[in-house]
Design a protein around this motif. Structure first.
Motif: not given
Length: 283
Positions: A128-156
Motif C-alpha cells: 500500500d503506497l498510502q501507508e508506511d512501508l513497515s506496515l506493508s511488511a507487517r501485513r505480509l507477515l500477518d498473511t503468511v504466519i497463519p499459514i505456517l501455524d496451520d502447517f505446524a498444527r498439522r505437524e508438517k
C-alpha cells in the motif's frame, strides 16, 4: 570429477543438485534460512528457487510461496515439468500461493481482507503506497504466519519462499531499513523451535534506477545458513560457460562430515536444462 546435469524436465535435477549440496534424500533442511543471491539478473537463479519449491513439495512438506516476480500459472507450469503437481498440492492444503504479482501495489480494504480470511478468494498481497512501508511488511507477515501455524498444527515440516525483494526495494528507495527488518523477522521465524520451518529468499540485482540492494543482501547473507550466489564469470562472457555458482554453508550444523564451507561451480544452460561442473572442467 563432478558433473551435474540439472534438467527442468524431471526429478534428476533435484537428485544431482541435492547430492552436491549433501541434502538428505528424504529429509530437507529445517529451521534454516537459505538466500539465493542473483548477482546478475540472468534468470538461472530462478531455477534454484523452482528447485526448492518442488523439493519441499515432493517430500510432503507444507509450502507457502509469495510470488512477486511470477504468478501461480508460471510456477504451476514449471514445477509440472519438474514432476510436481502444485495444483493437487494446493487442493490438499499443502501448497499456498500468495499472489503479489497480479497487483503489486494498491490498497487492501477491510472487505478484501475479510474475503481472503474467509477463503472466498485466493490469497493476494499488495504494498500500500498510502501507508508506511513497515506496515506493508507487517501485513505480509500477518498473511503468511497463519499459514505456517496451520502447517505446524498439522505437524508438517514447511518452507516459506519469497521470489523477490524488488517491490519493497522499489518503494523504500534509498532507505532499506524496512527490507532489513523484514529479513530479520524471516530469520526469527525459521529459528522458532515451535515450527519445523525453512525460509528461502531469492534476492535479484534490481535494474537501474532502483537502489542498490547491497545493504539488504549483505544483511541477508549475514543471517543465512546457506548462500547460493549466481553470478557471471569474472573473466567475462563465454559461449561455453554461462556463469558460476558459489555455495557457502555458513552454519556449521548444515555441514556433513568434512564438507567444505565454500564450493565454486560453473554452469552452462541449454534449452530447459542447466549443467554444473568444476571450474575448467567443461566438456
Amino acid at each position: 570429477r563432478l558433473v551435474l546435469c540439472c534438467s527442468c524436465k524431471g526429478w534428476n535435477m533435484f537428485e544431482d543438485l541435492n547430492a552436491f549440496l549433501e541434502f538428505p534424500r528424504d529429509e530437507p533442511p529445517q529451521n534454516s534460512f537459505i538466500l539465493i543471491k542473483d548477482a546478475a539478473p540472468t534468470g538461472e537463479a530462478a531455477l534454484l528457487l523452482h528447485h526448492f519449491v518442488s523439493y519441499y513439495s515432493r517430500l510432503g512438506c507444507g509450502v507457502c510461496l509469495v510470488g512477486f516476480e511470477q504468478g501461480m500459472e508460471h510456477y504451476s507450469s514449471v514445477c509440472r515439468r519438474m514432476g510436481t503437481n502444485l495444483s493437487s498440492q494446493q487442493k490438499a492444503g499443502d501448497f499456498v500461493f500468495v499472489d503479489g504479482f497480479t497487483r503489486p501495489y494498491g490498497s487492501c480494504t477491510n472487505d478484501e481482507q475479510e474475503e481472503q480470511a474467509g477463503g472466498s478468494k485466493g490469497l493476494s498481497f499488495s504494498i500500500d503506497l498510502q501507508e508506511d512501508l513497515s506496515l506493508s511488511a507487517r501485513r505480509l507477515l500477518d498473511t503468511v504466519i497463519p499459514i505456517l501455524d496451520d502447517f505446524a498444527r498439522r505437524e508438517k515440516p514447511c518452507c516459506l519462499l519469497l521470489d523477490s525483494l524488488h517491490n519493497f526495494l522499489d518503494v523504500s528507495r534509498h532507505d532499506q531499513s524496512t527490507v532489513l527488518d523484514l529479513l530479520h523477522y524471516l530469520n526469527v521465524l525459521c529459528s522458532d523451535a515451535s515450527r519445523s520451518l525453512s525460509v528461502v529468499v531469492l534476492a535479484q540485482a534490481p535494474p537501474s534506477p532502483l537502489p542498490s540492494p547491497d545493504l539488504s543482501i549483505r544483511r541477508g547473507e549475514g543471517l543465512a545458513d546457506l548462500v547460493l550466489e549466481v553470478s557471471p564469470l569474472l573473466s567475462g562472457h563465454s559461449t561455453a560457460v554461462h556463469g558460476q555458482l558459489l555455495v557457502r554453508l555458513q552454519n556449521p550444523k548444515m555441514r556433513r562430515r568434512r564438507q567444505e564451507a565454500s564450493k565454486l561451480l560453473q554452469f552452462r544452460t541449454r534449452d530447459s536444462s542447466i549443467s554444473f561442473f568444476p571450474p575448467g572442467h567443461f566438456k
